[in-house]
Design a protein around this motif. Structure first.
Motif, PDB file in Angstrom:
ATOM      1  N   THR A   1       9.269 -11.813  -8.175  1.00  0.00           N
ATOM      2  CA  THR A   1       8.504 -11.692  -9.422  1.00  0.00           C
ATOM      3  C   THR A   1       8.888 -12.792 -10.405  1.00  0.00           C
ATOM      4  N   ALA A   2      10.144 -13.209 -10.393  1.00  0.00           N
ATOM      5  CA  ALA A   2      10.554 -14.319 -11.253  1.00  0.00           C
ATOM      6  C   ALA A   2       9.865 -15.618 -10.834  1.00  0.00           C
ATOM      7  N   ARG A   3       9.615 -15.755  -9.548  1.00  0.00           N
ATOM      8  CA  ARG A   3       9.027 -16.992  -9.031  1.00  0.00           C
ATOM      9  C   ARG A   3       7.504 -17.000  -9.091  1.00  0.00           C
ATOM     10  N   TYR A   4       6.885 -15.859  -8.784  1.00  0.00           N
ATOM     11  CA  TYR A   4       5.430 -15.826  -8.655  1.00  0.00           C
ATOM     12  C   TYR A   4       4.728 -14.980  -9.711  1.00  0.00           C
ATOM     13  N   GLY A   5       5.481 -14.295 -10.551  1.00  0.00           N
ATOM     14  CA  GLY A   5       4.882 -13.442 -11.550  1.00  0.00           C
ATOM     15  C   GLY A   5       4.550 -12.070 -10.993  1.00  0.00           C
ATOM     16  N   GLN A   6       4.090 -11.203 -11.903  1.00  0.00           N
ATOM     17  CA  GLN A   6       3.768  -9.822 -11.531  1.00  0.00           C
ATOM     18  C   GLN A   6       2.577  -9.372 -12.350  1.00  0.00           C
ATOM     19  N   VAL A   7       1.474  -9.018 -11.663  1.00  0.00           N
ATOM     20  CA  VAL A   7       0.302  -8.517 -12.377  1.00  0.00           C
ATOM     21  C   VAL A   7       0.160  -7.029 -12.096  1.00  0.00           C
ATOM     22  N   PRO A   8      -0.476  -6.268 -12.990  1.00  0.00           N
ATOM     23  CA  PRO A   8      -0.690  -4.840 -12.740  1.00  0.00           C
ATOM     24  C   PRO A   8      -1.583  -4.640 -11.516  1.00  0.00           C
ATOM     25  N   PRO A   9      -1.465  -3.473 -10.868  1.00  0.00           N
ATOM     26  CA  PRO A   9      -2.278  -3.215  -9.664  1.00  0.00           C
ATOM     27  C   PRO A   9      -3.772  -3.357  -9.899  1.00  0.00           C
ATOM     28  N   ASP A  10      -4.266  -2.955 -11.089  1.00  0.00           N
ATOM     29  CA  ASP A  10      -5.707  -3.011 -11.320  1.00  0.00           C
ATOM     30  C   ASP A  10      -6.222  -4.422 -11.555  1.00  0.00           C
ATOM     31  N   ARG A  11      -5.331  -5.400 -11.681  1.00  0.00           N
ATOM     32  CA  ARG A  11      -5.735  -6.808 -11.804  1.00  0.00           C
ATOM     33  C   ARG A  11      -5.347  -7.627 -10.581  1.00  0.00           C
ATOM     34  N   ALA A  12      -4.722  -6.988  -9.607  1.00  0.00           N
ATOM     35  CA  ALA A  12      -4.237  -7.716  -8.437  1.00  0.00           C
ATOM     36  C   ALA A  12      -5.333  -7.899  -7.397  1.00  0.00           C
ATOM     37  N   SER A  13      -5.232  -8.982  -6.639  1.00  0.00           N
ATOM     38  CA  SER A  13      -6.108  -9.199  -5.485  1.00  0.00           C
ATOM     39  C   SER A  13      -5.392  -8.898  -4.183  1.00  0.00           C
ATOM     40  N   VAL A  14      -4.075  -8.734  -4.239  1.00  0.00           N
ATOM     41  CA  VAL A  14      -3.288  -8.415  -3.050  1.00  0.00           C
ATOM     42  C   VAL A  14      -2.002  -7.717  -3.489  1.00  0.00           C
ATOM     43  N   ILE A  15      -1.524  -6.822  -2.633  1.00  0.00           N
ATOM     44  CA  ILE A  15      -0.242  -6.149  -2.855  1.00  0.00           C
ATOM     45  C   ILE A  15       0.766  -6.723  -1.875  1.00  0.00           C
ATOM     46  N   VAL A  16       1.942  -7.067  -2.347  1.00  0.00           N
ATOM     47  CA  VAL A  16       3.046  -7.479  -1.474  1.00  0.00           C
ATOM     48  C   VAL A  16       4.089  -6.371  -1.498  1.00  0.00           C
ATOM     49  N   ALA A  17       4.324  -5.773  -0.329  1.00  0.00           N
ATOM     50  CA  ALA A  17       5.251  -4.651  -0.199  1.00  0.00           C
ATOM     51  C   ALA A  17       6.559  -5.132   0.414  1.00  0.00           C
ATOM     52  N   LEU A  18       7.663  -4.813  -0.242  1.00  0.00           N
ATOM     53  CA  LEU A  18       8.990  -5.255   0.192  1.00  0.00           C
ATOM     54  C   LEU A  18       9.795  -4.035   0.614  1.00  0.00           C
ATOM     55  N   GLY A  19       9.982  -3.881   1.907  1.00  0.00           N
ATOM     56  CA  GLY A  19      10.712  -2.716   2.415  1.00  0.00           C
ATOM     57  C   GLY A  19      10.468  -2.571   3.897  1.00  0.00           C
ATOM     58  N   GLY A  20      10.299  -1.331   4.352  1.00  0.00           N
ATOM     59  CA  GLY A  20      10.057  -1.053   5.753  1.00  0.00           C
ATOM     60  C   GLY A  20       8.695  -0.425   5.969  1.00  0.00           C
ATOM     61  N   ASP A  21       8.504   0.109   7.161  1.00  0.00           N
ATOM     62  CA  ASP A  21       7.199   0.682   7.500  1.00  0.00           C
ATOM     63  C   ASP A  21       6.843   1.881   6.629  1.00  0.00           C
ATOM     64  N   GLY A  22       7.838   2.656   6.220  1.00  0.00           N
ATOM     65  CA  GLY A  22       7.566   3.790   5.342  1.00  0.00           C
ATOM     66  C   GLY A  22       6.950   3.342   4.033  1.00  0.00           C
ATOM     67  N   LEU A  23       7.480   2.256   3.467  1.00  0.00           N
ATOM     68  CA  LEU A  23       6.909   1.733   2.224  1.00  0.00           C
ATOM     69  C   LEU A  23       5.494   1.210   2.463  1.00  0.00           C
ATOM     70  N   MET A  24       5.289   0.553   3.600  1.00  0.00           N
ATOM     71  CA  MET A  24       3.944   0.054   3.902  1.00  0.00           C
ATOM     72  C   MET A  24       2.930   1.198   3.942  1.00  0.00           C
ATOM     73  N   LEU A  25       3.280   2.291   4.618  1.00  0.00           N
ATOM     74  CA  LEU A  25       2.360   3.420   4.711  1.00  0.00           C
ATOM     75  C   LEU A  25       2.073   4.021   3.339  1.00  0.00           C
ATOM     76  N   SER A  26       3.108   4.215   2.535  1.00  0.00           N
ATOM     77  CA  SER A  26       2.900   4.799   1.210  1.00  0.00           C
ATOM     78  C   SER A  26       2.088   3.864   0.327  1.00  0.00           C
ATOM     79  N   THR A  27       2.290   2.559   0.466  1.00  0.00           N
ATOM     80  CA  THR A  27       1.531   1.584  -0.324  1.00  0.00           C
ATOM     81  C   THR A  27       0.060   1.596   0.069  1.00  0.00           C
ATOM     82  N   LEU A  28      -0.223   1.662   1.361  1.00  0.00           N
ATOM     83  CA  LEU A  28      -1.616   1.723   1.816  1.00  0.00           C
ATOM     84  C   LEU A  28      -2.306   2.975   1.287  1.00  0.00           C
ATOM     85  N   HIS A  29      -1.586   4.093   1.274  1.00  0.00           N
ATOM     86  CA  HIS A  29      -2.171   5.333   0.744  1.00  0.00           C
ATOM     87  C   HIS A  29      -2.459   5.215  -0.756  1.00  0.00           C
ATOM     88  N   LEU A  30      -1.555   4.579  -1.484  1.00  0.00           N
ATOM     89  CA  LEU A  30      -1.690   4.505  -2.937  1.00  0.00           C
ATOM     90  C   LEU A  30      -2.688   3.440  -3.374  1.00  0.00           C
TER      91      LEU A  30
END
Length: 250
Positions: free
Chosen positions: A22-51
Motif C-alpha cells: 500500500t505504501a508503494r501502490y496506494g490503497q483505494v476503497p473497494p467501491d472505487r477499485a477495479s481489482v482486489i489484491v488478496a495477500l494470504g492463503g486460499d482461505g482468504l481468497m475464498l472469503s474475498t471472492l464471497h465478499l
C-alpha cells in the motif's frame, strides 16, 4: 490497472506485505477499485471472492499452500495484473432445511459438504434432479465440489480432479460404510442434488459451504448458480487449467 484495493489475512507476514504494497501502490476503497489484491492463503481468497463479487481478485501467497494464489513479488504489480489470465467460476448454491421448518442459504466456491455431527455415521438419501439415486448412504459424510474446488477437500476424500470448463460437478463420499465401495459420481453442472438426512435425531448431520457451517440439517439441496461468476486472476502460464493438470502428476 492502478485502482487497487489490497486485503490481507491477519498473519504477520501478510500484514507486513500489506504495509509495503500500500505504501508503494496506494490503497483505494473497494467501491472505487477495479481489482482486489488478496495477500494470504486460499482461505482468504475464498472469503474475498464471497465478499467482493463482481471484482476480479489477484491473490499473492502469504499463507501456506496457496493453490489459488500467485507467487509473492512486490515489483511490477500493475503490469502483472494487466497481463494476468482470467478464470471464471460459478459457485454452488446451498439451501439447507433445519429443525422447525426454517432454511439456511449459502454459496460455496469450492464445495458443499455434509458431515456427521455425532458419534454415529450419517445416513443419507441421495437424489439427483428429483429422482432417488441412492436410498441409503451410510458414511462420515458426502460432498459436492466444483472444478475450482476439486483439488481441495474433494481430492483429499479421493474424489476426481475436474478440469475447468468441464461443466461437471464431483459428488464424493467421505469414508463410506455402506455401500462400502461407493466413491461417488460425476454429475452435469445443471444437476439439482438433494440429500435427505435419515434418522436425524440419532445420527445428526451438519452442512458446510466453504467453511460456513449449519450445525444441524434435515435436508440439503445444491445446484450450480450460473447467475454469479467469480473472476480469479493468475500469472500467464500459471492459470487454473495448468494448476489442475500439474496436481495430477505430482
Amino acid at each position: 490497472m492502478g485502482d487497487i484495493h489490497f486485503i490481507a489475512s491477519q498473519t504477520e507476514v501478510a500484514q507486513t506485505a500489506l504495509t509495503r504494497l500500500t505504501a508503494r501502490y496506494g490503497q483505494v476503497p473497494p467501491d472505487r477499485a477495479s481489482v482486489i489484491v488478496a495477500l494470504g492463503g486460499d482461505g482468504l481468497m475464498l472469503s474475498t471472492l464471497h465478499l467482493m463479487t463482481g471484482l476480479p481478485v489477484y491473490g499473492m501467497n502469504r499463507g501456506t499452500y496457496g493453490f489459488l494464489m500467485n507467487d509473492y513479488a512486490e515489483d511490477d504489480l500493475p503490469e502483472r495484473i494487466t497481463a494476468a489470465e482470467v478464470t471464471l467460476t460459478n459457485p454452488l448454491s446451498m439451501v439447507a432445511g433445519i429443525p422447525g421448518g426454517g432454511e439456511c442459504h449459502a454459496l460455496a466456491i469450492n464445495e458443499v459438504s455434509l458431515l456427521r455431527a455425532g458419534a454415529q455415521a450419517a445416513k443419507l438419501r441421495v437424489s439427483v434432479n428429483g429422482r432417488v439415486r441412492m436410498p441409503e448412504l451410510v458414511a462420515d459424510g458426502v460432498l459436492l465440489s466444483t472444478p475450482a474446488g476439486s483439488t481441495a477437500y474433494n481430492y483429499s476424500a479421493h474424489g476426481p480432479i475436474l478440469p475447468m470448463g468441464s461443466e461437471v460437478l464431483a459428488l464424493t463420499a467421505i469414508a463410506a460404510f455402506r455401500p462400502r465401495r461407493w466413491r461417488g459420481a460425476i454429475l452435469p453442472k445443471t444437476a439439482l442434488v438433494r440429500f435427505d438426512v435419515l434418522e436425524p435425531e440419532k445420527r445428526p448431520v451438519m452442512a458446510d459451504a466453504d467453511s460456513r457451517g449449519v450445525e444441524r440439517v434435515e435436508w440439503v439441496e445444491i445446484r450450480s448458480e450460473p447467475g454469479i461468476a467469480h473472476s480469479i486472476l493468475f500469472d500467464p502460464g500459471h492459470g487454473m487449467e495448468e494448476r489442475l493438470m500439474r496436481e495430477q502428476f505430482v
